[in-house]
Design a protein around this motif. Structure first.
Motif, PDB file in Angstrom:
ATOM      1  N   GLY A   1      -1.032   1.518  13.719  1.00 47.21           N
ATOM      2  CA  GLY A   1       0.331   1.465  14.217  1.00 47.21           C
ATOM      3  C   GLY A   1       1.406   2.142  13.400  1.00 47.21           C
ATOM      4  O   GLY A   1       2.581   2.027  13.744  1.00 47.21           O
ATOM      5  N   LEU A   2       1.051   2.879  12.333  1.00 45.68           N
ATOM      6  CA  LEU A   2       2.108   3.485  11.520  1.00 45.68           C
ATOM      7  C   LEU A   2       2.433   4.888  12.036  1.00 45.68           C
ATOM      8  O   LEU A   2       2.228   5.894  11.350  1.00 45.68           O
ATOM      9  CB  LEU A   2       1.704   3.484  10.048  1.00 45.68           C
ATOM     10  CG  LEU A   2       2.813   3.602   8.999  1.00 45.68           C
ATOM     11  CD1 LEU A   2       4.152   3.051   9.499  1.00 45.68           C
ATOM     12  CD2 LEU A   2       2.427   2.905   7.742  1.00 45.68           C
ATOM     13  N   VAL A   3       2.938   4.928  13.268  1.00 40.95           N
ATOM     14  CA  VAL A   3       3.290   6.182  13.934  1.00 40.95           C
ATOM     15  C   VAL A   3       4.617   5.999  14.666  1.00 40.95           C
ATOM     16  O   VAL A   3       4.766   5.068  15.447  1.00 40.95           O
ATOM     17  CB  VAL A   3       2.220   6.600  14.971  1.00 40.95           C
ATOM     18  CG1 VAL A   3       2.620   7.899  15.644  1.00 40.95           C
ATOM     19  CG2 VAL A   3       0.848   6.717  14.334  1.00 40.95           C
TER      20      VAL A   3
ATOM     21  N   ASP B   1       0.854  -1.178   0.000  1.00 45.25           N
ATOM     22  CA  ASP B   1       0.000   0.000   0.000  1.00 45.25           C
ATOM     23  C   ASP B   1       0.897   1.237   0.000  1.00 45.25           C
ATOM     24  O   ASP B   1       2.051   1.156   0.409  1.00 45.25           O
ATOM     25  CB  ASP B   1      -0.870  -0.005   1.270  1.00 45.25           C
ATOM     26  CG  ASP B   1      -2.240   0.596   1.026  1.00 45.25           C
ATOM     27  OD1 ASP B   1      -2.388   1.353   0.041  1.00 45.25           O
ATOM     28  OD2 ASP B   1      -3.147   0.307   1.810  1.00 45.25           O
ATOM     29  N   ASN B   2       0.368   2.367  -0.444  1.00 41.15           N
ATOM     30  CA  ASN B   2       1.160   3.592  -0.383  1.00 41.15           C
ATOM     31  C   ASN B   2       0.977   4.258   0.972  1.00 41.15           C
ATOM     32  O   ASN B   2      -0.039   4.063   1.635  1.00 41.15           O
ATOM     33  CB  ASN B   2       0.765   4.550  -1.506  1.00 41.15           C
ATOM     34  CG  ASN B   2      -0.661   5.011  -1.353  1.00 41.15           C
ATOM     35  OD1 ASN B   2      -1.578   4.193  -1.299  1.00 41.15           O
ATOM     36  ND2 ASN B   2      -0.867   6.302  -1.243  1.00 41.15           N
ATOM     37  N   HIS B   3       2.006   5.024   1.378  1.00 42.62           N
ATOM     38  CA  HIS B   3       1.958   5.668   2.684  1.00 42.62           C
ATOM     39  C   HIS B   3       2.341   7.141   2.566  1.00 42.62           C
ATOM     40  O   HIS B   3       3.496   7.455   2.263  1.00 42.62           O
ATOM     41  CB  HIS B   3       2.895   4.972   3.666  1.00 42.62           C
ATOM     42  CG  HIS B   3       2.532   3.542   3.903  1.00 42.62           C
ATOM     43  ND1 HIS B   3       1.362   3.174   4.513  1.00 42.62           N
ATOM     44  CD2 HIS B   3       3.168   2.396   3.575  1.00 42.62           C
ATOM     45  CE1 HIS B   3       1.292   1.857   4.571  1.00 42.62           C
ATOM     46  NE2 HIS B   3       2.377   1.359   3.996  1.00 42.62           N
ATOM     47  N   PRO B   4       1.396   8.032   2.811  1.00 45.07           N
ATOM     48  CA  PRO B   4       1.699   9.463   2.817  1.00 45.07           C
ATOM     49  C   PRO B   4       2.330   9.857   4.147  1.00 45.07           C
ATOM     50  O   PRO B   4       1.634  10.059   5.138  1.00 45.07           O
ATOM     51  CB  PRO B   4       0.309  10.108   2.648  1.00 45.07           C
ATOM     52  CG  PRO B   4      -0.647   9.098   3.205  1.00 45.07           C
ATOM     53  CD  PRO B   4      -0.032   7.747   3.000  1.00 45.07           C
ATOM     54  N   MET B   5       3.656   9.919   4.170  1.00 47.05           N
ATOM     55  CA  MET B   5       4.369  10.113   5.435  1.00 47.05           C
ATOM     56  C   MET B   5       4.440  11.597   5.793  1.00 47.05           C
ATOM     57  O   MET B   5       4.859  12.432   4.996  1.00 47.05           O
ATOM     58  CB  MET B   5       5.769   9.506   5.333  1.00 47.05           C
ATOM     59  CG  MET B   5       5.750   8.002   5.050  1.00 47.05           C
ATOM     60  SD  MET B   5       4.688   7.047   6.175  1.00 47.05           S
ATOM     61  CE  MET B   5       5.569   7.300   7.720  1.00 47.05           C
TER      62      MET B   5
ATOM     63  N   HIS C   1       4.435  10.200  11.011  1.00 47.24           N
ATOM     64  CA  HIS C   1       3.444   9.126  10.844  1.00 47.24           C
ATOM     65  C   HIS C   1       2.805   9.121   9.462  1.00 47.24           C
ATOM     66  O   HIS C   1       2.992  10.041   8.670  1.00 47.24           O
ATOM     67  CB  HIS C   1       2.345   9.273  11.910  1.00 47.24           C
ATOM     68  CG  HIS C   1       1.441  10.462  11.733  1.00 47.24           C
ATOM     69  ND1 HIS C   1       0.110  10.341  11.364  1.00 47.24           N
ATOM     70  CD2 HIS C   1       1.650  11.788  11.867  1.00 47.24           C
ATOM     71  CE1 HIS C   1      -0.435  11.528  11.295  1.00 47.24           C
ATOM     72  NE2 HIS C   1       0.460  12.428  11.586  1.00 47.24           N
ATOM     73  N   CYS C   2       2.071   8.049   9.218  1.00 43.87           N
ATOM     74  CA  CYS C   2       1.341   7.941   7.964  1.00 43.87           C
ATOM     75  C   CYS C   2       0.057   8.737   8.069  1.00 43.87           C
ATOM     76  O   CYS C   2      -0.656   8.647   9.074  1.00 43.87           O
ATOM     77  CB  CYS C   2       1.025   6.483   7.664  1.00 43.87           C
ATOM     78  SG  CYS C   2       0.129   6.279   6.109  1.00 43.87           S
ATOM     79  N   HIS C   3      -0.242   9.538   7.026  1.00 44.36           N
ATOM     80  CA  HIS C   3      -1.451  10.360   7.057  1.00 44.36           C
ATOM     81  C   HIS C   3      -2.631   9.695   6.366  1.00 44.36           C
ATOM     82  O   HIS C   3      -3.656  10.330   6.136  1.00 44.36           O
ATOM     83  CB  HIS C   3      -1.201  11.759   6.503  1.00 44.36           C
ATOM     84  CG  HIS C   3      -1.904  12.821   7.294  1.00 44.36           C
ATOM     85  ND1 HIS C   3      -3.250  13.107   7.149  1.00 44.36           N
ATOM     86  CD2 HIS C   3      -1.456  13.616   8.289  1.00 44.36           C
ATOM     87  CE1 HIS C   3      -3.585  14.055   8.001  1.00 44.36           C
ATOM     88  NE2 HIS C   3      -2.526  14.378   8.703  1.00 44.36           N
ATOM     89  N   ASP C   4      -2.472   8.426   6.021  1.00 44.46           N
ATOM     90  CA  ASP C   4      -3.677   7.625   5.820  1.00 44.46           C
ATOM     91  C   ASP C   4      -4.069   7.258   7.241  1.00 44.46           C
ATOM     92  O   ASP C   4      -3.457   6.385   7.862  1.00 44.46           O
ATOM     93  CB  ASP C   4      -3.394   6.378   4.984  1.00 44.46           C
ATOM     94  CG  ASP C   4      -4.655   5.548   4.758  1.00 44.46           C
ATOM     95  OD1 ASP C   4      -5.539   5.573   5.645  1.00 44.46           O
ATOM     96  OD2 ASP C   4      -4.752   4.883   3.717  1.00 44.46           O
ATOM     97  N   LEU C   5      -5.052   7.967   7.777  1.00 41.88           N
ATOM     98  CA  LEU C   5      -5.276   7.899   9.226  1.00 41.88           C
ATOM     99  C   LEU C   5      -5.761   6.527   9.667  1.00 41.88           C
ATOM    100  O   LEU C   5      -5.614   6.157  10.833  1.00 41.88           O
ATOM    101  CB  LEU C   5      -6.222   9.022   9.656  1.00 41.88           C
ATOM    102  CG  LEU C   5      -5.631  10.422   9.371  1.00 41.88           C
ATOM    103  CD1 LEU C   5      -6.681  11.513   9.603  1.00 41.88           C
ATOM    104  CD2 LEU C   5      -4.392  10.704  10.205  1.00 41.88           C
ATOM    105  N   SER C   6      -6.271   5.735   8.711  1.00 40.13           N
ATOM    106  CA  SER C   6      -6.612   4.355   9.058  1.00 40.13           C
ATOM    107  C   SER C   6      -5.334   3.543   9.264  1.00 40.13           C
ATOM    108  O   SER C   6      -5.304   2.608  10.059  1.00 40.13           O
ATOM    109  CB  SER C   6      -7.494   3.727   7.978  1.00 40.13           C
ATOM    110  OG  SER C   6      -6.774   3.575   6.778  1.00 40.13           O
ATOM    111  N   HIS C   7      -4.259   3.907   8.560  1.00 44.10           N
ATOM    112  CA  HIS C   7      -2.970   3.251   8.799  1.00 44.10           C
ATOM    113  C   HIS C   7      -2.362   3.708  10.122  1.00 44.10           C
ATOM    114  O   HIS C   7      -1.743   2.914  10.836  1.00 44.10           O
ATOM    115  CB  HIS C   7      -1.982   3.562   7.666  1.00 44.10           C
ATOM    116  CG  HIS C   7      -2.370   2.966   6.357  1.00 44.10           C
ATOM    117  ND1 HIS C   7      -1.628   3.132   5.222  1.00 44.10           N
ATOM    118  CD2 HIS C   7      -3.435   2.212   6.005  1.00 44.10           C
ATOM    119  CE1 HIS C   7      -2.210   2.489   4.201  1.00 44.10           C
ATOM    120  NE2 HIS C   7      -3.313   1.937   4.659  1.00 44.10           N
ATOM    121  N   ALA C   8      -2.532   4.985  10.429  1.00 40.94           N
ATOM    122  CA  ALA C   8      -1.983   5.501  11.688  1.00 40.94           C
ATOM    123  C   ALA C   8      -2.622   4.782  12.877  1.00 40.94           C
ATOM    124  O   ALA C   8      -1.931   4.413  13.828  1.00 40.94           O
ATOM    125  CB  ALA C   8      -2.208   7.008  11.789  1.00 40.94           C
TER     126      ALA C   8
END
Ligand SMILES: [Cu+2]
Length: 497
Positions: A472-474, A408-412, A462-469
């Motif tokens: 745990g993507l923080v 998946d892509n991650h807008p960091m 963190h990742c700004h796909d907030l569902s990813h955040a």
């Protein structure tokens, strides 16, 4: 012993062994489950493990491995986050009150979503008083892309407690950099931002640099489809030959594209930073990571026709009053590659002379978090709460390599700083300095970025796909000696993601 009782004994033994084995599995599962439980309240200072990137260690954040992280930090830093504020000793140039409310799944500020468009001048001291009228989970405001002092960053449990219903919180910061920004809640943000608790912020440059028309377009998907500024389209009246600056803001979780077939456009700025010598492009789209901003510049055609900028399901049409809307255009195959767009300019620092170099490797695996089994993101191999704390010292030149091996892509998004993109998949940047606070790292992509650690505090990365955040993507960037008294959970019920 009669032969029958020996058989019974063997049977009984098998039964006991089987029962013990089953018990062992259950106990092990129970221990794994228990150890995956997050404490009801904890400090992000104590979670995960510190990384020093080749720079000096710091006793406050000294390489702990998650032990006792629900307790107080081992040693208090000498710089408390609450002291890292904007100016408090003079009257503000702009004072705004924003009242947050919730009605079902919809969130508003001053009765609208998006909240009011804030426009301030570069150098203004901005004061925003956030009032929570009726958001049960509490609210904060984060100034996305504005490199504010740490105490003004609006992250629940890290830089403040969430504002409970009936409470208020005042933010103060100097708008030092002209550009396009936005603000949004950083408390239960995956629900509150999507539900509308956000607005745009424009910091205008000194007089003389303004376009004839300066328009903000927030791209947001509510439950019922894409919108621009909360509506199903935007129309701007502009005369032939007039210059337009269209400030696009992606407030969604997904990457967006924008394009027009009606006029050449220039990418004037990215994430609030001017592009050096942008050239006009035709038949190419620009991409906006989640949280990212792009300022497009174009001129209304002399022929008196309108320009239709497609935003994916909605559009901004700019042209003379009465000029017909141009037809919808297909998305172009080409995309403006910011790695090679514009021309080089001095960075103001030397990324090849870095004081610290970090890795931010993103993966994904099955695991238990807080007793819940599922697929979770990993950072440098660890799953929340075992995520890195990147430790820096004031003035460090920092390099970071962000590697995404997930599907998946991650807008960091790094809070409090802007970073320059050095390379993508080993290919060096050759255009204008590409300076970002929100960078989309696509699947199987690797970016190298660099920044100067010039804003002390403890900052989310963190990742700004907030569902990813929320999954745990923080991670956090912390300066030596900085300490936060705030806690996730606890009396403030702080839940930043
Ligand atoms: Cu992500």
């Amino acid at each position: 012993m009669p032969p029958g009782s020996e058989r019974r004994l063997r049977r009984n033994n098998r039964l006991i062994v089987g029962t013990l084995a089953a018990l062992a599995v259950l106990v092990t599962a129970g221990l794994v489950w228990t150890s995956s439980r997050l404490p009801d309240t904890y400090s992000v200072m104590g979670m995960g493990h510190a990384e020093f990137g080749g720079g000096p260690a710091d006793p406050v954040h000294g390489g702990h491995a998650g032990h006792g992280w629900d307790g107080p930090p081992r040693q208090l830093g000498d710089r408390d986050v609450t002291g890292l504020t904007g100016p408090r000793d003079r009257p503000p140039d702009v004072a705004v009150e924003l009242v947050a409310a919730r009605d079902g799944d919809r969130y508003t500020l001053n009765g609208t979503t998006p909240g009011p468009e804030l426009r301030v001048r570069q150098g203004d001291l901005v004061e925003v008083t956030l009032v929570n009228e009726s958001v049960p989970d509490g609210v904060t405001l984060h100034w996305h892309g504005v490199d504010v002092p740490n105490a003004e960053d609006g992250v629940a449990g890290v830089t403040q407690d969430a504002v409970a219903t009936g409470g208020s919180h005042t933010y103060r910061f100097v708008a030092e950099d002209a550009g396009t920004y936005w603000y949004h809640s950083h408390q239960v943000s995956h629900a509150q931002v999507r539900g509308g608790l956000f607005g745009t912020l424009v910091v205008t440059p000194p007089a003389g640099e303004a376009a004839d028309h300066d328009v903000v377009a927030a791209m947001h998907t509510y439950g019922d489809g894409p919108t621009v500024n909360g509506r199903d389209g935007l129309r701007v009246d502009a005369a032939p030959g007039e210059a337009v600056r269209l400030r696009l803001v992606n407030t969604d979780n997904e990457v967006k594209r924008a394009w027009t077939a009606d006029a050449p456009v220039r990418v004037l700025a990215v994430d609030g930073r001017a592009v050096h010598e942008p050239v006009p492009v035709t038949d190419a789209a620009v991409t906006l990571p989640a949280g990212g901003r792009v300022d497009l510049g174009f001129t209304v055609p002399a022929a008196g026709t309108a320009v239709r900028v497609e935003l994916g399901g909605v559009a901004v049409v700019t042209g003379p009053a009465g000029a017909p809307d141009p037809p919808e255009s297909e998305p172009p195959a080409e995309t403006v590659d910011l790695l090679h767009y514009g021309t080089p300019a001095p960075l103001g620092f030397d990324p090849d002379d870095a004081d610290r170099t970090f890795e931010y490797r993103i993966g994904r695996r099955f695991g238990l978090v807080d007793g819940r089994p599922g697929m979770y993101w990993t950072i440098n191999g660890g799953m929340v709460p075992d995520v890195p704390m990147f430790v820096v010292s004031d003035g460090d030149v920092v390099r970071m390599r962000i590697e995404n091996s997930g599907a998946d892509n991650h807008p960091m998004h790094l809070h409090g700083h802007h970073a320059v993109v050095l390379s993508r998949d080993g290919e060096p940047a050759t255009g204008s300095p590409w300076v970002v606070d929100s960078l989309d790292v696509g699947r199987d992509e690797t970016y190298e970025i660099a920044f100067v650690a010039d804003n002390p505090g403890i900052w989310l990365d963190h990742c700004h796909d907030l569902s990813h955040a929320t999954a745990g993507l923080v991670a956090h960037l912390v300066y030596s000696g900085v300490y936060t008294p705030f806690r996730i959970g606890g009396p403030g019920a702080n839940e930043p993601e």
